[in-house]
Design an enzyme around this catalytic site. Sequence first.
Site, PDB file in Angstrom:
ATOM      1  N   LYS A  53       9.129  49.089  -9.493  1.00  0.00           N
ATOM      2  CA  LYS A  53       8.533  47.739  -9.512  1.00  0.00           C
ATOM      3  C   LYS A  53       9.634  46.693  -9.638  1.00  0.00           C
ATOM      4  CE  LYS A  53       4.160  49.397 -11.310  1.00  0.00           C
ATOM      5  NZ  LYS A  53       3.348  49.725 -12.478  1.00  0.00           N
ATOM      6  N   GLN A  97       2.347  48.967 -18.481  1.00  0.00           N
ATOM      7  CA  GLN A  97       2.467  50.261 -17.795  1.00  0.00           C
ATOM      8  C   GLN A  97       1.657  51.318 -18.538  1.00  0.00           C
ATOM      9  OE1 GLN A  97       4.198  50.800 -14.825  1.00  0.00           O
ATOM     10  NE2 GLN A  97       3.266  52.821 -14.914  1.00  0.00           N
ATOM     11  N   ASP A 120      -2.551  43.263 -12.425  1.00  0.00           N
ATOM     12  CA  ASP A 120      -3.072  44.601 -12.112  1.00  0.00           C
ATOM     13  C   ASP A 120      -4.575  44.561 -11.806  1.00  0.00           C
ATOM     14  OD1 ASP A 120      -1.156  46.546 -11.932  1.00  0.00           O
ATOM     15  OD2 ASP A 120      -1.100  46.994 -14.076  1.00  0.00           O
TER      16      ASP A 120
END
Length: 282
Positions: A53, A97, A120
């Site tokens: 990322k 995460q 997200d």
Amino acid sequence: MVNIINGSVLAKKIRGQVAEDIGRLKKERGVSPKLCVVLVGDDPASQIYVRNKEKACAEVGIESEICRLPASIDEKNLINIVKKLNSDANIHGILVQLPLPDTISAINVLNEIAEVKDVDGLHPINMGKLLKGESPLFLPCTAEGIIELILSTGTEIRGKEAVVVGRSNIVGKPVALMLLQRHATVTICHSRTRDLGAVTKRANILVASVGSAGIVHGEMVKDGAIVIDVGMNRVAGKLTGDVDFESASEKAAYITPVPGGVGPMTIAMLMKNGYLAAKRAA
Ligand code: NAP
């Protein structure tokens, strides 16, 4: 003959578009997108995902900050850190995460991310809007990537029979809702589904997100289907999907490979969401 849907090529094109958009945002509005990735503990797979990322952010012109925290952190302190990031005007997007240590509820933490920074797309307001058929601020990255992969085949989703294997909040449920929104007839399968093959065989569009190597094989695939393999399983040190590529390719019209299918699209969509977050803040 089967066509392989090249997720790496499509993702590169999307990242290129995002980089252009970010360049314009910086030039015209003086805003530089910034994402913060919260990484708890030292799970090796998570370290790799976060590094990927970071690399993608650098490539498209998004500044990234990794907030590394020990596995021993408790839920309350982690939530306080998320709240601080929410109020930091220099940070446009926050992602935590997963997985988090067993002592912390991922749901409780994700619920605290400000809806406007939820790159997200997992916040209950964004997920709720998706459920209601309204426009969420952000769509979950993997699910959006899957829709783009399907659309890249030129196939119309409307009226198609779609089967999603797996009902996770990050993939199965959102992709099923997005297919429904595009007027597919959608079935969701899970670990208690009876005769999985009989259901998957009905699918014009088949999405497998289980986490079990080769669980979907050729006999379970309808002739001419589009098969999207989300699975990322390590078998004898090799990355492999949930679909047995060889046998499924004999039936499918289109199929995604692993690696090089859904994975790169997830990151490309995250970059797009990072840009959208900064653009809205501007
Ligand atoms: P998950 O949370 O691990 O859940 C797995 C789902 O599969 C559950 O809904 C489970 O059913 C279902 N399942 C388990 N065994 C089954 C069986 N025998 N028959 C039918 N369904 C079964 O799922 P996930 O987070 O979506 O992850 C799935 C895979 O995708 C993993 O390999 C993950 O690494 C990969 N992934 C890849 C990306 C990417 O960007 N490429 C992104 C996310 C995930 P129950 O609900 O009944 O338990």
